[in-house]
Each structure stands twice: as C-alpha cells, then as structure tokens.
Design an enzyme around this catalytic site. Structure first.
Site, PDB file in Angstrom:
ATOM      1  N   ARG A   1      52.049  62.702  39.484  1.00  0.00           N
ATOM      2  CA  ARG A   1      50.648  62.480  39.852  1.00  0.00           C
ATOM      3  C   ARG A   1      50.515  61.742  41.183  1.00  0.00           C
ATOM      4  NH1 ARG A   1      46.746  61.296  35.877  1.00  0.00           N
ATOM      5  NH2 ARG A   1      48.496  60.851  34.494  1.00  0.00           N
TER       6      ARG A   1
ATOM      7  N   GLU B   1      60.961  59.876  39.360  1.00  0.00           N
ATOM      8  CA  GLU B   1      60.237  61.082  38.964  1.00  0.00           C
ATOM      9  C   GLU B   1      58.727  60.979  39.195  1.00  0.00           C
ATOM     10  OE1 GLU B   1      61.292  61.685  34.882  1.00  0.00           O
ATOM     11  OE2 GLU B   1      63.371  62.192  35.329  1.00  0.00           O
TER      12      GLU B   1
ATOM     13  N   CYS C   1      31.603  77.029  26.250  1.00  0.00           N
ATOM     14  CA  CYS C   1      30.823  76.832  25.031  1.00  0.00           C
ATOM     15  C   CYS C   1      31.425  75.714  24.184  1.00  0.00           C
ATOM     16  CB  CYS C   1      30.756  78.135  24.252  1.00  0.00           C
ATOM     17  SG  CYS C   1      29.521  78.121  22.949  1.00  0.00           S
TER      18      CYS C   1
ATOM     19  N   GLY D   1      55.563  58.005  36.412  1.00  0.00           N
ATOM     20  CA  GLY D   1      54.410  57.375  35.789  1.00  0.00           C
ATOM     21  C   GLY D   1      53.615  56.434  36.657  1.00  0.00           C
TER      22      GLY D   1
END
Length: 422
Positions: free
Chosen positions: A284, A281, A351, A244
């Site tokens: 990102r 862990e 769309c 995180g």
C-alpha cells in the site's frame, strides 16, 4: 519530489503529474483508475535509500495492486516481489521475466500443490511456510521434483498492531503463521527433511500500521529466534520483516519520506549488528496514494433531509469503504468558483445498501455529469474488484514521464461471458 499526493489542482482542474484528469476521463471513460508512475518509483526509492546501509531487498506486495505495468516498472527498479498465489507468481514472471523469480517470496496460508510446483519450477527465492502440514506437502513436492525448497517459517510473534481487525495478522488469534514459541522445534523437524533448506525467518503483523514501534517489537522477537536457530546449526540468511507500513488517507500533508525514515530507524535499531539479509514487503505504501478512481455523477436525489450523489463507480470497483469502513478523500475533478458546500452520501449503482464511498460527507455541490476523484485508491482498488451485478471493471491509465497510457482496457461483456457454458 512528489511524495504526497500526485493529484493537485492547476487552473481549477485536477492534474496527475501535470496530466489533465478530466481529459483522461473523456478519452478512456469512467469509472477509471489513474496512477502516477513517478510517485510509485519515488516511494520504492525511499525504501531503497533508507535501508542503503543494510543488506536488503524490497519485495513489493503484489496483492496491493497487481497491474502488469506497475510490476514491470518495479522489477526494472530492482524490486523483488511478495506473492500469495500462483496467479500472482504468473503475473510477476509475465512482467519481469524468469530472472525476477530469484527475488520472489511466496507467502499465504493456503498454498496448493500445483502452486508449490509452479514456484519450485520457477526457482523462487523462498517459501514463507505458515503451518506444519504445508511444510510436509512442500517437502513432498520438492522431493518429487528432485529439488530443495528454500523456506522461512512465518512466525506469529503475538504483537498487537493498531489497525483494522480484518488486516491485523500478528496475534495468536489470527490464522497466520506458526507460534513463535513452537518455531524452534518445527525448524529442527524441517532441517531433517532432505528436500528442505531452512534459509530464513518471516514475520508480518498486519497492514495499514502507522506507528513503527510494533514493527520493531516484532523484528526484535524474530531476531531473538534467529540467534537461537543459528546456535542450533541452521544457516539462517534471510529475515523477512513483512510489510504493512501505513499511509494517511485524510492527511494531505503526509510526509512519506519522514515515515519511511522512522520505520527504517526502528528496524535498524532492532537489527543491531546481526548479519542478515533483510526482506521488506511494502505494498500500500508504494501505490496507495499514487492512484485515484475517477467517477462521473449520474444523478442527485433527496430522501427527506438526506441527500445522495449517485455516481457510476460502485463497491465492485472500490470495496474498501464498504468492507473496512475506510475513509477516502473525494474531490471534484473540475472546481467551480463560488460553489457552495453540501452534506451528502456519495453512493454507487450497485444493488446493495453498502454500496457507498462516503456518508454524510461535506463536498462542493455537484451536478449531473460532473467528475469526482476518489483519492488514495491505488492500493486494494482494482485488485479487490469484482464483476458483481455483471458490471465491467474499470480501465487503468498510468501517467508516465512521456505522458498517459492505457495499461488495462475496460472489459467487454463477451470477455465476461467467455468462461461460461450456458
């Protein structure tokens, strides 16, 4: 070192580790994901260096970017993996071989019996169990196979993380984990199951957290539980501190090494002299700023005073702006001397009114056919992509020391239709 963004200009052209991005777009088409292998390896190395004095394993969070090429590179660097599905387990084994299973932890609230069987057969390091019903099913599956499943309970420490509510996971209101006050009783129950071995405790409070204090608070609560569990006779060896740690999407001078150093110092302070093997862990943080989504301008239009730049990438390729209201820097791949700026929405062809990459963004005026780069798109880009509107997902290119190579080709319509039975 290249700990900031690997995408920089040289002679008015955007380069990724020296490789011309416009040339990659011409060769492989757009939309196109481009990643820097060098930066991913460097970011993993930051964690390994910062925690060098602590028994630890860096378990990359596969959900951030599950490219086989990236997984293979990280496995070769000695990383383990945090998985949340049987599919991610299959990817990790395909990339790193069966030996890497001993560095795999399996998280997630909805593990199926089939997924448990696959992980038991692979002999992964540890299951991060998130509920008592899951524990009961895992015990039954392990018993049926004549195996013992190594488990950590994922405890919910009720720690608030300053992040988007969709990616905050550490409060009692969230679906994740077991309340930390209930955990001791659940461990006692687990220890009585012959097919279960209680080996660890796990905690994860969310994603894209940029302050280190919540991590330290959550780890301190977890370690207090570990002390209690050891006094109860449990042989707790592993503490999974989760992931995180966030990045700065709008800060070009973001110092990754400094951020990891602060994070490591906070966790080490909470850890003190307790003898455990720490599992980390990051997801990102390793891949986010290593990637960019390259897209081509299709059209320009104006409705009243509102200007739109319509590009060939859409929310199906990168959903973060629509889903999380996320900010991504957007830059021209080739700059023009003397170009004027304008305020416009950068939108895709899907769309949906939510199909945008930026609203009211000030950028250099672009023309039809120009290339734009959506930066910091290496995490939760292709891994969250879809075929909505029957759109083919982008190709992926990895820039390595030996040059750029295609690591995922663009899909074909035939492949897209193959599972269907009209």
């Amino acid at each position: 070192m290249n700990q900031g963004r690997p995408f920089v200009y040289a002679d008015a052209r955007l380069k990724c580790d020296g490789v011309d991005v416009a040339e990659l777009a011409e060769q492989f088409g757009t939309p196109l994901y481009v990643y820097s292998a060098n930066q991913i390896a460097e970011r993993a190395g930051l964690f390994q260096t910062a925690f060098a004095g602590v028994s630890h394993t860096v378990c990359y969070a596969v959900k951030a970017n599950s490219s086989l090429a990236i997984l293979k590179m990280l496995a070769a660097q000695g990383c383990g993996f945090d998985i949340v599905s049987g599919g991610e387990l299959a990817r990790v084994l395909a990339a790193g071989g069966r030996d890497v299973a001993s560095r795999v932890v399996f998280s997630g609230v909805g593990k199926t019996a089939a997924e448990m069987d696959e992980a038991l057969d692979a002999e992964i390091l540890q299951f991060n169990v998130e509920s008592e019903p899951e524990l009961e099913l895992l015990a039954a599956r392990a018993a049926a196979k004549g195996k013992r499943a190594r488990i950590a309970l994922r405890v919910n420490p009720d720690v608030s993380a300053e992040t988007h509510p969709y990616i905050s996971t550490g409060l009692s209101a969230h679906k994740f984990g077991i309340g930390i006050k209930l955990a001791r009783a659940v461990y006692t129950r687990a220890a009585a199951m012959p097919s279960i071995e209680t080996t660890g405790v796990s905690v994860h409070i969310g994603s894209q957290i940029r302050q280190v204090e919540p991590f330290a608070e959550a780890l301190a609560k977890t370690l207090a539980l570990v002390a209690e569990l050891r006094s109860d006779g449990h042989q707790i060896r592993y503490v999974d501190a989760g992931g995180g740690l966030g990045i700065e999407y709008a800060d070009k001078d973001f110092d990754a090494a400094e951020q990891v150093a602060h994070y490591a110092a906070a966790l080490k302070s909470a850890l003190g002299s307790m003898d455990v093997h720490l599992l980390l862990e990051p997801g990102r943080f390793l891949v986010g700023q290593a990637g960019a989504l390259i897209t081509r301008v299709l059209y320009r239009k104006q409705n009243g005073d509102k200007k739109f730049v319509i590009v060939d990438a859409g929310m199906n390729d990168l959903i973060r702006p629509a889903l999380y209201q996320a900010h991504h820097e957007i830059v021209p791949v080739v700059t023009r001397e003397g170009s004027l700026d304008e305020e416009a929405d950068i939108v895709g062809p899907v769309c949906e009114s939510g199909d945008f990459f930026a609203r009211a963004r000030t950028l250099p005026v672009s023309e039809d056919g120009d290339l734009l780069a959506v930066l910091d798109a290496g995490a939760y880009g292709l891994s969250l992509s879809s075929n909505y509107n029957t759109r083919l997902r982008p190709a992926e290119v990895l820039v390595e020391s030996t040059g750029a190579r295609l690591v995922r080709r663009r899909e074909t319509y035939e492949e897209l239709f193959a599972p269907e039975m009209p």
